[in-house]
Design an enzyme around this catalytic site. Sequence first.
Site, PDB file in Angstrom:
ATOM      1  CE1 TYR A 124     -10.806 -25.194   6.454  1.00 19.74           C
ATOM      2  CE2 TYR A 124      -9.943 -26.884   7.880  1.00 19.74           C
ATOM      3  CZ  TYR A 124     -11.030 -25.954   7.660  1.00 19.74           C
ATOM      4  OH  TYR A 124     -11.886 -26.068   8.284  1.00 19.74           O
ATOM      5  CE  LYS A 157     -20.949 -15.948  -2.123  1.00 23.97           C
ATOM      6  NZ  LYS A 157     -22.347 -16.091  -1.835  1.00 23.97           N
ATOM      7  CG  ASP A 191     -24.668 -18.217  -0.631  1.00 25.85           C
ATOM      8  OD1 ASP A 191     -24.392 -18.725  -1.620  1.00 25.85           O
ATOM      9  OD2 ASP A 191     -24.843 -16.993  -0.739  1.00 25.85           O
ATOM     10  CG  ASP A 214     -14.356 -28.484   8.072  1.00 24.83           C
ATOM     11  OD1 ASP A 214     -14.564 -29.601   8.579  1.00 24.83           O
ATOM     12  OD2 ASP A 214     -13.397 -27.741   8.843  1.00 24.83           O
TER      13      ASP A 214
END
Length: 362
Positions: free
Chosen positions: A125, A192, A226, A250
């Site tokens: 972002y 991640k 995940d 988000d």
Amino acid sequence: MAKHTVTLIPGDGIGPEITDAMRRVVEATGVDIAWEVVEAGADVMEKYGTPLPEHVIESVRKNAVAIKGPVTTPVGTGFRSVNVALRRALDLYVNLRPAFSIAGTGARYDDVDIVIVRENTEDLYAGVEFEEGKTETLELIEFVEAHGAGSIRRDSGISLKPISITGSERIVRYAFEYALANSRSKVTAVHKANILKYSDGLYLDVARRVAAEYEGRVEFEDRIVDATCMGLVMHPEDFDVLVLPNLYGDIVSDLAAGLVGGLGIAPGANIGTDAAVFEPVHGSAPKYTGKDMANPTAEILTAVLMLQHLGEREAADKILAGVRSVLAEGTKVTYDIRRTNTGSTDGAVGTQAYADAIIATF
Ligand code: NAD
């Protein structure tokens, strides 16, 4: 002079309706707030040449507290998000999004109580993007290849994902301080890092280092994004405070909103060192504009967060109790809640009638 002056940005789409409902509910508690109303978004573009005029930023800077409705970001116009620009201009590095169960929302769970702490200034972002076909994009592709960092197809567009030690450290520290101040027992850092070694890997290293300072006071764990999503859907009760880089934050906060009844009831806050801007998670829902249909609960619960921030606990508690009581009673609710609970929107009330029902509980 009022005890508090708060900047109010009604926004567009359903923004003016839901902020109006919020304002009436807040005022009915008797709390002493003067509102400084300023406009931002596509509608002021013609007048000021920008969707986020300088006087709007100045108003928030001066008052240090603002509450806003959603502002539309037109797709594909080169007009960047007002919401992102405001967060950046005031360095509002924390996006706080609590998700807690309220009886009567028709949510699938009744025991969710989690707080998402989303980093608000960097990651994908950051707005550092290279358009497909541009000379500088091809130069970047050549730079990457010349440094043995991999190969990129020449017809690619590129968005960069910067994650810094500075940005990671302050957001993780905020999450731990929030946990301590609000009697929360665990912080989960989400990442991640197994794939993104130099961005998420750095974030995780910093998170572990900061967590060590809180050992014995707040529990710490880390999870892959995940697996976090699956865990939240299967066992939301396993989670307490989650701290995430911008993009995962988000996405996961919308997931968390879904656990407790949807976007219509999910509040939020953007917090920096010198200012705080309170806004719901949801957007401007253009198709409901002007129809007196939108659910103002998210905006009203956002005001609860604002009142807590202002030290107005009594007013905050009064509103929260009013929302709980109207939703639990179940007959004076907006179309979205009605549909979740009964499968039909029949019998739903409008935005303002719902706010009136809350006020009637005071
Ligand atoms: P949205 O949140 O506006 O709508 C998604 C879905 O949720 C729609 O079906 C909508 O009808 C429903 N919904 C949202 N809020 C609701 C409410 N209060 N009551 C009942 N139903 C509600 O998301 P979108 O359609 O992706 O975005 C619309 C615009 O809002 C876009 O321009 C987007 O950029 C902008 N946006 C602004 C903000 C912000 O101001 N902070 C946040 C997100 C999106």
